[in-house]
Motif scaffolding. Structure first.
Motif, short mmCIF file in Angstrom:
data_model
loop_
_atom_site.label_atom_id
_atom_site.label_comp_id
_atom_site.label_asym_id
_atom_site.label_seq_id
_atom_site.Cartn_x
_atom_site.Cartn_y
_atom_site.Cartn_z
N ASP A 26 0.85 -1.19 0.00
CA ASP A 26 0.00 0.00 0.00
C ASP A 26 0.88 1.24 0.00
N MET A 27 0.55 2.18 -0.86
CA MET A 27 1.34 3.40 -0.94
C MET A 27 0.52 4.59 -0.47
N PHE A 28 -0.43 5.01 -1.28
CA PHE A 28 -1.19 6.21 -0.98
C PHE A 28 -2.59 5.87 -0.47
N THR A 29 -3.00 6.56 0.55
CA THR A 29 -4.36 6.44 1.05
C THR A 29 -5.19 7.57 0.47
N LYS A 30 -6.30 7.23 -0.15
CA LYS A 30 -7.19 8.22 -0.74
C LYS A 30 -8.13 8.74 0.34
N LEU A 31 -7.98 10.01 0.69
CA LEU A 31 -8.82 10.62 1.72
C LEU A 31 -10.09 11.21 1.14
N ALA A 32 -10.02 11.64 -0.11
CA ALA A 32 -11.14 12.27 -0.79
C ALA A 32 -10.81 12.25 -2.28
N PRO A 33 -11.79 12.53 -3.15
CA PRO A 33 -11.46 12.61 -4.58
C PRO A 33 -10.29 13.58 -4.82
N ASP A 34 -9.23 13.07 -5.44
CA ASP A 34 -8.06 13.88 -5.82
C ASP A 34 -7.19 14.30 -4.64
N LEU A 35 -7.37 13.67 -3.48
CA LEU A 35 -6.54 13.96 -2.31
C LEU A 35 -6.00 12.66 -1.74
N PHE A 36 -4.65 12.56 -1.66
CA PHE A 36 -4.01 11.32 -1.23
C PHE A 36 -2.91 11.65 -0.22
N VAL A 37 -2.65 10.70 0.67
CA VAL A 37 -1.60 10.88 1.66
C VAL A 37 -0.77 9.61 1.74
N ILE A 54 1.61 14.69 1.11
CA ILE A 54 0.27 14.93 0.57
C ILE A 54 0.36 15.12 -0.94
N VAL A 55 -0.55 14.47 -1.64
CA VAL A 55 -0.64 14.61 -3.10
C VAL A 55 -2.04 15.08 -3.46
N ILE A 56 -2.12 16.17 -4.21
CA ILE A 56 -3.40 16.70 -4.69
C ILE A 56 -3.38 16.67 -6.21
N ARG A 57 -4.40 16.05 -6.78
CA ARG A 57 -4.52 16.02 -8.24
C ARG A 57 -5.40 17.19 -8.68
N LEU A 58 -4.84 18.06 -9.50
CA LEU A 58 -5.57 19.21 -10.00
C LEU A 58 -6.49 18.81 -11.16
N SER A 59 -7.30 19.72 -11.62
CA SER A 59 -8.31 19.39 -12.61
C SER A 59 -7.72 18.94 -13.95
N ASN A 60 -6.48 19.34 -14.24
CA ASN A 60 -5.83 18.94 -15.49
C ASN A 60 -4.91 17.74 -15.31
N ASP A 61 -5.02 17.03 -14.18
CA ASP A 61 -4.22 15.84 -13.86
C ASP A 61 -2.81 16.17 -13.41
N ASP A 62 -2.45 17.44 -13.30
CA ASP A 62 -1.17 17.79 -12.69
C ASP A 62 -1.22 17.47 -11.21
N LEU A 63 -0.09 17.01 -10.65
CA LEU A 63 -0.02 16.66 -9.24
C LEU A 63 0.72 17.74 -8.47
N PHE A 64 0.11 18.18 -7.40
CA PHE A 64 0.71 19.10 -6.43
C PHE A 64 1.13 18.26 -5.24
N ILE A 65 2.44 18.25 -4.95
CA ILE A 65 2.97 17.42 -3.86
C ILE A 65 3.50 18.32 -2.76
N ASN A 66 3.07 18.05 -1.56
CA ASN A 66 3.54 18.79 -0.39
C ASN A 66 4.31 17.86 0.53
N SER A 67 5.49 18.31 0.94
CA SER A 67 6.36 17.54 1.85
C SER A 67 6.69 16.16 1.27
N PRO A 68 7.42 16.11 0.16
CA PRO A 68 7.68 14.84 -0.53
C PRO A 68 8.43 13.84 0.35
#
Length: 252
Positions: A26-37, A54-68
């Motif tokens: 298991d890698m990422f836990t999906k907390l909500a649509p387009d929000l993973f930890v 934290i990984v957030i998927r934006l509307s164009n499928d780009d990923l915003f990563i916080n604290s990699p």
């Protein structure tokens, strides 16, 4: 909450990366649509506090990563399944920057952003932008941000994911919970980090301007969040705003 899985073994031409669908840990836990930890272990001065990416998927499928987190073969595969890694952000000059160079190598199109002071601390990195109190326009429709000000030597950037009503914090607040090893529990109590959402004692004692800190927390509390992801510890899913307000009642 769903878990994202995949293993890097095959070629997929539409995004020009290797990927497969063999099961892996298991890698990422999906907390909500387009929000993973993704949570990994971390021991700090003998304190087992863990850390969250934290990984957030934006509307164009780009990923915003916080604290990699540390970048492994499996992590690369899982990220490629989620979208295109594009924005890599830390919380501060201390939190969330250690693996940024690995992400740049693995994802050359990704852009690195520096929290206040990180560009001087990590002169080995070339940053594409600086984080402040206003979000970059490329993620502003989905993510808001604010700077926690007033500390003697640290400014931290906090984020708010609007669609999931999720507040994202770094080191200014911990949620280590009650199920800790005895040594961790004792040290956490000494540092004022035990129990519910808590602000470390050393941060409280090293505030230069409580007024600036108060204004920062007031802005954060203006966000309509229902969940909190902390840099270290468990995700807060219930009574989030009340618990944040109580954690910072010494400032308010």
């Amino acid at each position: 909450m769903d878990n994202i899985q995949g293993r890097l073994i095959g070629y997929r031409s539409d995004r020009n990366y290797l990927v497969s669908f063999e099961p892996l840990c298991d890698m990422f836990t999906k907390l909500a649509p387009d929000l993973f930890v993704f949570s990994e272990s971390l021991t700090f001065y003998g304190l087992q506090i863990g850390r969250n990416m934290i990984v957030i998927r934006l509307s164009n499928d780009d990923l915003f990563i916080n604290s990699p987190a540390s970048l492994t073969r499996d992590c690369i595969a899982a990220l490629n399944e989620l979208g295109r890694v594009r924005y890599i952000t830390p919380a501060s000059k201390l939190h969330g920057h250690l693996h940024m160079e690995d992400y740049k190598r693995a994802f050359p199109e990704a852009e690195l952003f520096a929290a206040p002071g990180l560009d001087r601390r990590r002169s080995d990195l070339t940053f594409d932008g600086l984080l402040g109190s206003a979000p970059d326009q490329r993620w502003a429709p989905t993510i808001d941000q604010a700077a926690f000000l007033g500390h003697w030597w640290l400014t931290e950037i906090e984020f708010f994911h609007r669609p999931s009503k999720t507040l994202i914090l770094g080191d200014i607040c911990y949620n280590l919970g009650s199920k800790m090893p005895l040594k961790t529990k004792l040290v956490a109590r000494l540092l004022g980090m035990d129990g519910d959402l808590s602000v470390p004692r050393d941060l409280r004692l090293t505030m230069k301007s409580k007024a600036a800190g108060r204004r920062s927390i007031d802005r954060i509390l203006d966000w309509e969040f229902e969940r909190v992801i902390v840099g270290h510890g468990q995700v807060v899913e219930h009574d989030a705003k009340r618990r944040v307000r109580e954690a910072f009642d010494w400032l308010l």
